[in-house]
Design a protein around this motif. Structure first.
Motif, PDB file in Angstrom:
ATOM      1  N   ARG A   1      -9.757  20.576   7.155  1.00  0.00           N
ATOM      2  CA  ARG A   1      -8.963  20.998   8.308  1.00  0.00           C
ATOM      3  C   ARG A   1      -7.490  20.851   7.958  1.00  0.00           C
ATOM      4  N   PRO A   2      -6.634  21.587   8.651  1.00  0.00           N
ATOM      5  CA  PRO A   2      -5.204  21.537   8.313  1.00  0.00           C
ATOM      6  C   PRO A   2      -4.589  20.201   8.718  1.00  0.00           C
ATOM      7  N   TRP A   3      -3.320  20.020   8.343  1.00  0.00           N
ATOM      8  CA  TRP A   3      -2.628  18.787   8.677  1.00  0.00           C
ATOM      9  C   TRP A   3      -2.765  18.483  10.168  1.00  0.00           C
ATOM     10  N   THR A   4      -3.166  17.282  10.471  1.00  0.00           N
ATOM     11  CA  THR A   4      -3.308  16.808  11.848  1.00  0.00           C
ATOM     12  C   THR A   4      -2.771  15.392  11.886  1.00  0.00           C
ATOM     13  N   ARG A   5      -1.881  15.119  12.835  1.00  0.00           N
ATOM     14  CA  ARG A   5      -1.286  13.775  12.829  1.00  0.00           C
ATOM     15  C   ARG A   5      -2.268  12.754  13.389  1.00  0.00           C
ATOM     16  N   LEU A   6      -1.988  11.493  13.090  1.00  0.00           N
ATOM     17  CA  LEU A   6      -2.952  10.446  13.411  1.00  0.00           C
ATOM     18  C   LEU A   6      -3.202  10.322  14.906  1.00  0.00           C
TER      19      LEU A   6
ATOM     20  N   ASN B   1       1.611   8.337  12.462  1.00  0.00           N
ATOM     21  CA  ASN B   1       2.681   9.330  12.594  1.00  0.00           C
ATOM     22  C   ASN B   1       3.989   8.642  12.970  1.00  0.00           C
ATOM     23  N   VAL B   2       5.078   9.355  12.740  1.00  0.00           N
ATOM     24  CA  VAL B   2       6.413   8.775  12.910  1.00  0.00           C
ATOM     25  C   VAL B   2       6.606   8.236  14.322  1.00  0.00           C
TER      26      VAL B   2
ATOM     27  N   GLY C   1      20.486  16.452  35.154  1.00  0.00           N
ATOM     28  CA  GLY C   1      19.473  17.180  34.395  1.00  0.00           C
ATOM     29  C   GLY C   1      19.037  16.538  33.110  1.00  0.00           C
ATOM     30  N   LEU C   2      19.492  15.335  32.821  1.00  0.00           N
ATOM     31  CA  LEU C   2      19.143  14.710  31.541  1.00  0.00           C
ATOM     32  C   LEU C   2      18.048  13.650  31.701  1.00  0.00           C
ATOM     33  N   GLY C   3      17.419  13.622  32.853  1.00  0.00           N
ATOM     34  CA  GLY C   3      16.403  12.610  33.106  1.00  0.00           C
ATOM     35  C   GLY C   3      15.185  12.726  32.202  1.00  0.00           C
ATOM     36  N   SER C   4      14.948  13.901  31.636  1.00  0.00           N
ATOM     37  CA  SER C   4      13.780  14.066  30.771  1.00  0.00           C
ATOM     38  C   SER C   4      14.059  13.700  29.318  1.00  0.00           C
ATOM     39  N   VAL C   5      15.329  13.394  29.006  1.00  0.00           N
ATOM     40  CA  VAL C   5      15.674  13.082  27.611  1.00  0.00           C
ATOM     41  C   VAL C   5      15.060  11.743  27.204  1.00  0.00           C
ATOM     42  N   ARG C   6      14.364  11.728  26.063  1.00  0.00           N
ATOM     43  CA  ARG C   6      13.753  10.500  25.548  1.00  0.00           C
ATOM     44  C   ARG C   6      14.341  10.085  24.203  1.00  0.00           C
ATOM     45  N   ALA C   7      14.898  11.044  23.471  1.00  0.00           N
ATOM     46  CA  ALA C   7      15.399  10.746  22.125  1.00  0.00           C
ATOM     47  C   ALA C   7      16.796  11.319  21.956  1.00  0.00           C
TER      48      ALA C   7
ATOM     49  N   THR D   1      12.628  17.669  13.427  1.00  0.00           N
ATOM     50  CA  THR D   1      13.014  16.339  13.912  1.00  0.00           C
ATOM     51  C   THR D   1      12.396  16.065  15.277  1.00  0.00           C
ATOM     52  N   ALA D   2      12.462  17.026  16.178  1.00  0.00           N
ATOM     53  CA  ALA D   2      11.856  16.846  17.503  1.00  0.00           C
ATOM     54  C   ALA D   2      10.343  16.628  17.371  1.00  0.00           C
ATOM     55  N   ARG D   3       9.708  17.400  16.533  1.00  0.00           N
ATOM     56  CA  ARG D   3       8.257  17.275  16.368  1.00  0.00           C
ATOM     57  C   ARG D   3       7.883  15.897  15.842  1.00  0.00           C
ATOM     58  N   LEU D   4       8.636  15.396  14.851  1.00  0.00           N
ATOM     59  CA  LEU D   4       8.324  14.075  14.306  1.00  0.00           C
ATOM     60  C   LEU D   4       8.533  12.973  15.343  1.00  0.00           C
ATOM     61  N   LEU D   5       9.436  13.193  16.273  1.00  0.00           N
ATOM     62  CA  LEU D   5       9.653  12.217  17.342  1.00  0.00           C
ATOM     63  C   LEU D   5       8.694  12.440  18.514  1.00  0.00           C
ATOM     64  N   ASP D   6       7.812  13.435  18.371  1.00  0.00           N
ATOM     65  CA  ASP D   6       6.840  13.765  19.422  1.00  0.00           C
ATOM     66  C   ASP D   6       7.541  14.086  20.731  1.00  0.00           C
ATOM     67  N   CYS D   7       8.649  14.778  20.597  1.00  0.00           N
ATOM     68  CA  CYS D   7       9.405  15.215  21.778  1.00  0.00           C
ATOM     69  C   CYS D   7       9.433  16.734  21.844  1.00  0.00           C
TER      70      CYS D   7
END
Lengths: 238, 238
Positions: free
Chosen positions: A65-70, A131-132, B3-9, B168-174
């Motif tokens: 399967r393709p890359w899937t994060r933990l 994952n990060v 409008g910035l209440g959803s910001v996490r990172a 960068t956003a994806r790695l931060l899960d945002c």
């Protein structure tokens, strides 16, 4: 520290080496599923969830399967474990909350102080299959002072694939022999060493719970064998 | 913070936004080249080196050359600048030392305190064109308390390419709208916003030296316009 004078960066396995996954998962399962009226063997629940970890990684490592994060692999395994334990009809929010137990694991008692000491002399980085965002959440909660959060997700390769180790070394601008892999698991250290890393085995006799059978740490020829991160800091003069 | 209440990172540009590259490069050039008996306009030397930065990135962004990390681009530019300034016959060690001036830049006076406050409430990460090891060296020396060191090298795409922001956003899960890009440069913020990020402009009136002409920060419609990281922390309730 014979022959370790060229080491500039310490790369840490996290689950089991830095944090106690079994107690943390059992605790959160007890809290979240207990609130649903379930009364299970929470240690066994944690063990079963963890038992599905390597098989789930292997499907990614093998290319099945393709890359899937933990986080996503954990969630798939969790659904299976919940089914096996008869814990049905949880809400999506409860499942997500329980899956994030891995973001909320507690460090072993020596970990924060030891990392703080090691950080003064070395670059300290994760080299984890987590994952990060999982590792960042864990670090913020537990106070783990990483210089960099690296490993499988950034390399897009799960340990023990060589790319996971070599990409981490490259990002730290270190030759492999300038990196010391720190882990409580021989297979991880053996793989790191085959990439040229130096290795430090940390003995975590309670990772798998009170019934854990230790394998003997000395038999694999690691550069260092230590009881905890304070002893590691002592050994490295940090 | 409308409008910035959803910001996490919070994702930070580094050169110019967090650290004062011009003074640091001029200082180290004066020390290293001065020891060779050279007496140059050190600010002009730093400006000329930095002037070659975007053209060098563009050759990578355009695909004219394969991925090359910033340390290596900096070094190529340095050789050209040394030639232009008549600073010849430096040793390899001196060139390497001078190239690492970018690892030794000082933070603006508000940066460490501001990041410390912001870190208590948000994930704070680099989103820089600097390579990971450069940013790690800088953070250790200056005490910048990043939760994660991310950006161009991990994404293998230099800003302002969308992949640098989105990875960068994806790695931060945002989701992108959960990320606030913090930078002293409009072009960076405009690119981040086109990826869905929220944006905060930090005014750094001395980045380009005493003769800097400010462009007016308000004209680009950023979510926040602040004087420094302390004002940013105030604005975000951190």
């Amino acid at each position: 520290m014979p022959g370790l004078g060229s080491v500039r960066a310490l790369a840490f396995d996290v689950f089991g080496t830095v944090v106690d996954w079994r107690s943390g998962v059992a605790r959160d399962a007890a809290a979240i599923l207990g609130a649903r009226g379930l009364d299970l063997d929470w240690g066994a629940f944690a063990d079963r969830w963890r038992a599905l970890y390597q098989p789930s990684l292997e499907r990614v490592r093998s290319g099945e399967r393709p890359w899937t994060r933990l986080d996503d692999l954990h969630r798939e395994s969790l659904l299976q474990v919940l089914e096996e334990f008869g814990a049905r009809s949880l809400s999506e929010a409860e499942i997500e909350d329980l899956n994030r137990a891995w973001h909320r694991l507690d460090p072993w008692p020596d970990a924060v102080e030891g990392l703080g000491r090691l950080k003064r002399r070395y670059v300290i980085a994760t080299l984890s299959n987590g994952n990060v965002s999982l590792l960042v959440d864990m670090a913020k909660r537990a106070g783990l002072p990483w210089d960099a959060v690296l490993g499988a997700e950034v390399a897009r390769a799960y340990k023990p694939l060589p790319e996971s180790y070599l990409t981490t070394a490259r990002l730290l601008d270190c030759r492999p022999e300038e990196c010391l892999m720190v882990a409580a698991h021989h297979h991880d250290l053996v793989a790191a060493r085959s990439c040229g890393f130096r290795t430090a085995y940390v003995h975590r006799p309670r990772e798998f719970g009170p019934a854990q059978k230790d394998d003997l740490p000395a038999e694999h020829g690691h550069d260092l064998v230590v009881a905890d991160f304070l002893e590691l800091a002592d050994a490295l003069g940090a």
